[in-house]
Design a protein around this motif. Structure first.
Motif, short mmCIF file in Angstrom:
data_model
loop_
_atom_site.label_atom_id
_atom_site.label_comp_id
_atom_site.label_asym_id
_atom_site.label_seq_id
_atom_site.Cartn_x
_atom_site.Cartn_y
_atom_site.Cartn_z
N ASN A 145 12.65 -1.74 2.56
CA ASN A 145 13.15 -1.92 3.91
C ASN A 145 13.58 -0.61 4.56
OD1 ASN A 145 12.72 -4.62 4.09
ND2 ASN A 145 14.71 -5.15 3.20
N HIS A 146 13.72 0.43 3.72
CA HIS A 146 14.29 1.66 4.26
C HIS A 146 13.33 2.83 4.26
CE1 HIS A 146 18.37 0.24 4.80
NE2 HIS A 146 18.17 -0.51 3.75
N ILE A 147 12.07 2.59 3.99
CA ILE A 147 11.16 3.72 3.93
C ILE A 147 10.03 3.53 4.93
CG2 ILE A 147 11.65 4.40 1.56
CD1 ILE A 147 9.42 2.70 0.62
N ASP A 148 9.43 4.64 5.33
CA ASP A 148 8.37 4.56 6.34
C ASP A 148 7.02 4.25 5.68
OD1 ASP A 148 7.72 6.89 5.11
OD2 ASP A 148 8.38 8.19 6.74
N GLU A 149 5.97 4.25 6.51
CA GLU A 149 4.64 3.89 6.02
C GLU A 149 4.18 4.77 4.87
OE1 GLU A 149 3.73 0.92 6.70
OE2 GLU A 149 1.78 1.36 7.57
N TRP A 150 4.37 6.07 5.04
CA TRP A 150 3.87 7.03 4.05
C TRP A 150 4.54 6.80 2.70
CZ3 TRP A 150 0.28 9.77 2.20
CH2 TRP A 150 0.53 10.88 1.38
N GLY A 206 -6.03 -7.73 3.94
CA GLY A 206 -5.66 -8.36 5.20
C GLY A 206 -4.23 -8.04 5.58
N TRP A 207 -3.88 -8.48 6.83
CA TRP A 207 -2.54 -8.19 7.33
C TRP A 207 -1.51 -9.03 6.61
CZ3 TRP A 207 -2.07 -4.01 10.12
CH2 TRP A 207 -3.20 -3.55 10.79
N PRO A 208 -0.25 -8.56 6.59
CA PRO A 208 0.81 -9.38 6.00
C PRO A 208 0.96 -10.68 6.78
CG PRO A 208 1.70 -7.40 7.07
CD PRO A 208 0.23 -7.23 6.98
N PRO A 209 1.37 -11.75 6.10
CA PRO A 209 1.51 -13.04 6.80
C PRO A 209 2.48 -12.96 7.97
CG PRO A 209 2.42 -13.10 4.56
CD PRO A 209 1.66 -11.83 4.69
N LYS A 210 2.21 -13.74 9.00
CA LYS A 210 3.02 -13.70 10.23
C LYS A 210 4.48 -14.03 9.96
CE LYS A 210 0.05 -13.11 13.77
NZ LYS A 210 -0.97 -12.49 12.92
N ASP A 255 7.19 -6.81 12.72
CA ASP A 255 7.25 -5.38 12.40
C ASP A 255 7.05 -5.11 10.91
OD1 ASP A 255 9.55 -6.61 11.75
OD2 ASP A 255 10.88 -4.97 12.34
N PHE A 256 6.53 -6.10 10.20
CA PHE A 256 6.27 -5.92 8.77
C PHE A 256 4.96 -5.16 8.63
CE2 PHE A 256 5.39 -6.91 4.42
CZ PHE A 256 6.63 -7.09 3.85
N TRP A 287 3.48 -4.21 2.92
CA TRP A 287 2.87 -5.40 2.31
C TRP A 287 2.17 -5.02 1.00
CZ3 TRP A 287 3.08 -10.17 1.47
CH2 TRP A 287 1.97 -11.00 1.29
N PHE A 288 1.40 -3.92 1.04
CA PHE A 288 0.75 -3.44 -0.19
C PHE A 288 1.79 -3.14 -1.26
CE2 PHE A 288 -3.06 -1.41 2.21
CZ PHE A 288 -3.55 -2.67 2.45
#
Lengths: 302, 338
Positions: free
Chosen positions: B27-32, B148-152, B157-158, B163-164
């Motif tokens: 929850n506290h880290i960015d995409e990278w 695929g994308w994370p579930p709705k 903003d997930f 998700w990975f």
């Protein structure tokens, strides 16, 4: 018919280079019971030394011996400073039998990384010293060029001088004795450690010859990441195992056998299956004749 | 017996705590960072599979990159041609790779140290190039594996990599839990016995060959799972994802973690992910053109490998333990003797 003949010729030439690499692996195995996975790195490094000499002097005939000496020196260095302390310490504890293997892999990584630092993306080139145009016989061109003849001559000279060294000189006797029984050799006054370093040095020279010839025979370009050197490592190992890992003659026969086999796969099946076919022939040999094509039947529990 | 049960409960809590930690962290880290987290998870599973094989059953493999490749391709092919849901792709990866590992294990059980090392090396170099031969494997471009994308329901903003990271972390925790248990079962004990002394193990009624093949099979299964995780994080599976270097760095990670214990598995995984990052920042500080950043990681990893082999051959954790517990143990044995 011509294609078959040419395939065999190509196989013999490339196989003779694999033989040199196999000899390098066999010599190290016989002297210290270690498979030197850094061998390809050593071959690569000494080929770069050869390339530097070649660009400065312009002569392949100076570059080749210098590369051989460099290979011998680096190989002895590695044995003296890395493998000897490691083998002295690890003894025969079952946990630690993999350490030499892992150490040589680490050395391979270090050598490659250092070469990458020095040379970056630029490639060295070792162009063939004599023409690599195929001979023409009648209407057909056969896959044998002055360069290939040269390779065969160099390999034959090197292999026969190593054999002579082993069979006819006192160093060779000491080498054979200390691989047969280090303890008894020590009792007989052989300086086993020194002799082992000698074995590594000869192996380094054989490996660097393989590197130089492989580069000159192949694309001619030399880069730290070149595939030709992982090819050389794997094929050298497979050839050594086909020959039984113990005998020089076996290594030569193994190299030629593998070369012809690979050449057939290349010409008749597909280029992208070359590596996996080397793996398959290795598995086959280990199943059917684990002691190698000319080895004696002994247990393989080393 | 009581002690064992207490241990079990502690372990359950330890794993739950780890899961919570991953949740909070994500929850506290960015995409990278999420991407790096997922990569760490891939390394954890892959390194654990080598530790199982080398540290516990005493077989060496320089070819785990090839097994990872099989897992990746299986995941992608299962999705593309069989249209299975994602979790089925993961299961398929594990099963297919384990099956391949069983075949390989039958050959491997007959080979000792250096022979096995060379054979697996040949496999690592040879296998990925097969992809160029068969059109179904997509050649150099490779094939895609799209989770695929994370579930709705998780909110708008997930992010994708978060998700990975979640999927990887969940799969890793399950795999580690299972591995931890199996290493404490009769199979784990059998492997250790075989590793310590084959003849003694045989005398004790252990079928040495069977134990070795089983270890290879399970290790391959884990490598397959790692492959599916890698394919998911990379989105794409191609031969260039699995160079010989991958196999070697997995082995390096295992050695850095301490190949004889599962406990240090995070050390190797984090090191492998952190080193390129550190190298990049170091080289940008020195105002380098990028040459340093490209080649420094390999050098550092190799040097670390050599240092570990020479200074702490059983890995940092064992070294630390040995350092701490030697005086106590001696006094204990002394008091027992009295």
């Amino acid at each position: 018919m011509m294609k078959l003949f040419n395939t065999i010729l190509i196989g013999i030439t490339s196989g003779s280079i694999y033989s040199l690499m196999a000899i390098a692996i066999v010599l190290v195995w016989r002297s210290t019971r270690v498979i030197n996975f850094a061998q390809a790195g050593l071959a690569l490094a000494s080929s770069f030394v050869g390339f530097e000499v070649l660009t400065r002097t312009g002569s392949f005939w100076i570059a080749l011996p210098v590369a051989l000496l460099a290979g011998a020196g680096m190989s002895a260095f590695i044995e003296y400073f890395f493998l000897r302390p490691l083998l002295k310490r690890s003894g025969d504890e079952s946990q630690e039998i993999f350490l030499p293997i892992i150490a040589t892999l680490g050395l391979l990584g270090v050598i490659k990384a250092i070469l990458s630092f020095i040379y970056g993306d630029q490639n060295g080139t070792i162009s063939p010293p004599v023409s690599d145009k195929d001979f023409i016989v009648g209407a057909n061109s056969i896959s044998m060029s002055p360069m290939r003849v040269l390779i065969l001559i160099v390999v034959i000279v090197l292999v026969s001088s190593i054999t002579w060294l082993f069979q006819k000189t006192s160093i060779g006797l000491a080498l054979r004795a200390s691989s047969y029984s280090p303890e008894i050799s020590r009792l007989a006054g052989v300086r086993v450690d020194l002799i082992r370093t000698c074995g590594w040095a000869i192996s380094g020279a054989a490996g660097s010859a393989a590197g130089m010839l492989q580069t000159a025979n192949g694309s001619g370009s030399l880069s730290p990441d070149s595939l030709e050197f992982s090819l050389l490592l794997v094929f050298g190992f497979v050839a050594a195992v086909i020959g039984g890992l113990e005998s020089l003659l076996g290594a030569v026969l193994g190299g030629i056998t593998l070369g012809i086999f690979i050449s057939f796969v290349l010409m008749y099946v597909s280029g992208s299956l070359v590596f996996i076919s080397a793996f398959l022939i290795l598995l086959l040999v280990l199943y059917v004749r684990p002691q190698g094509i000319i080895g004696k039947k002994v247990g393989r529990r080393a | 017996m009581h002690k064992l049960k207490a241990n079990n409960i502690t372990r359950i809590f330890a794993f739950l705590f780890l899961a919570l930690l991953v949740y909070l962290l994500s929850n506290h880290i960015d995409e990278w960072r999420s991407f790096q987290g997922a990569t760490v998870m891939f390394y954890v599973v892959a390194i654990a599979s080598i530790i199982l094989l080398t540290g516990y059953s005493g077989q060496i493999s320089l070819g785990h990159g090839a097994l990872v490749a099989i897992g990746s391709y299986t995941a992608a092919l299962t999705q593309i041609y069989l249209h299975q849901p994602i979790w089925m792709c993961f299961v398929a990866s594990v099963l297919v790779t384990a099956l391949f590992g069983a075949f390989l294990g039958f050959a491997a059980a007959r080979l000792s140290g250096p022979y096995l090392a060379g054979t697996t090396l040949a496999l690592a170099v040879g296998l990925p190039s097969i992809a160029n031969q068969f059109r179904i494997l997509g050649g150099e471009q490779g094939i895609n594996f799209d989770v695929g994308w994370p579930p709705k329901s998780l909110g708008a903003d997930f992010t994708q990599y978060k998700w990975f990271f979640w999927i990887s972390a969940l799969a890793t925790l399950i795999a580690m839990w299972w591995l931890h248990n199996i290493l404490r079962s009769r199979y784990g004990r059998a492997w250790r016995a075989v590793h310590k002394n084959e003849v003694a193990a045989e005398l004790a009624g252990i079928h040495v060959g069977r134990a070795k093949v089983l270890a290879f099979t399970l290790s391959a299964g884990l490598a397959g799972l790692a492959g599916a995780l890698l394919a998911m994080t990379m989105n794409n599976v191609s031969p260039s994802v699995f160079p010989l270097y991958l196999s070697l760095s997995l082995l390096t990670g295992a050695v850095l973690s301490g190949v004889t214990t599962l406990g240090g598995v995070m050390i190797g995984a984090v090191t492998l992910v952190a080193i390129p990052e550190i190298a990049t920042s170091v080289s940008s500080r020195w105002g380098d053109s990028g040459n340093l950043a490209t080649y420094l990681p390999n050098l550092v990893v190799s040097v670390l490998l050599l240092l570990t082999v020479f200074l702490a051959p059983r890995g940092p954790i064992e070294k630390f333990r040995a350092h701490r517990s030697t005086p106590e143990r001696i006094s204990q044995t002394k008091s027992k003797a009295q």
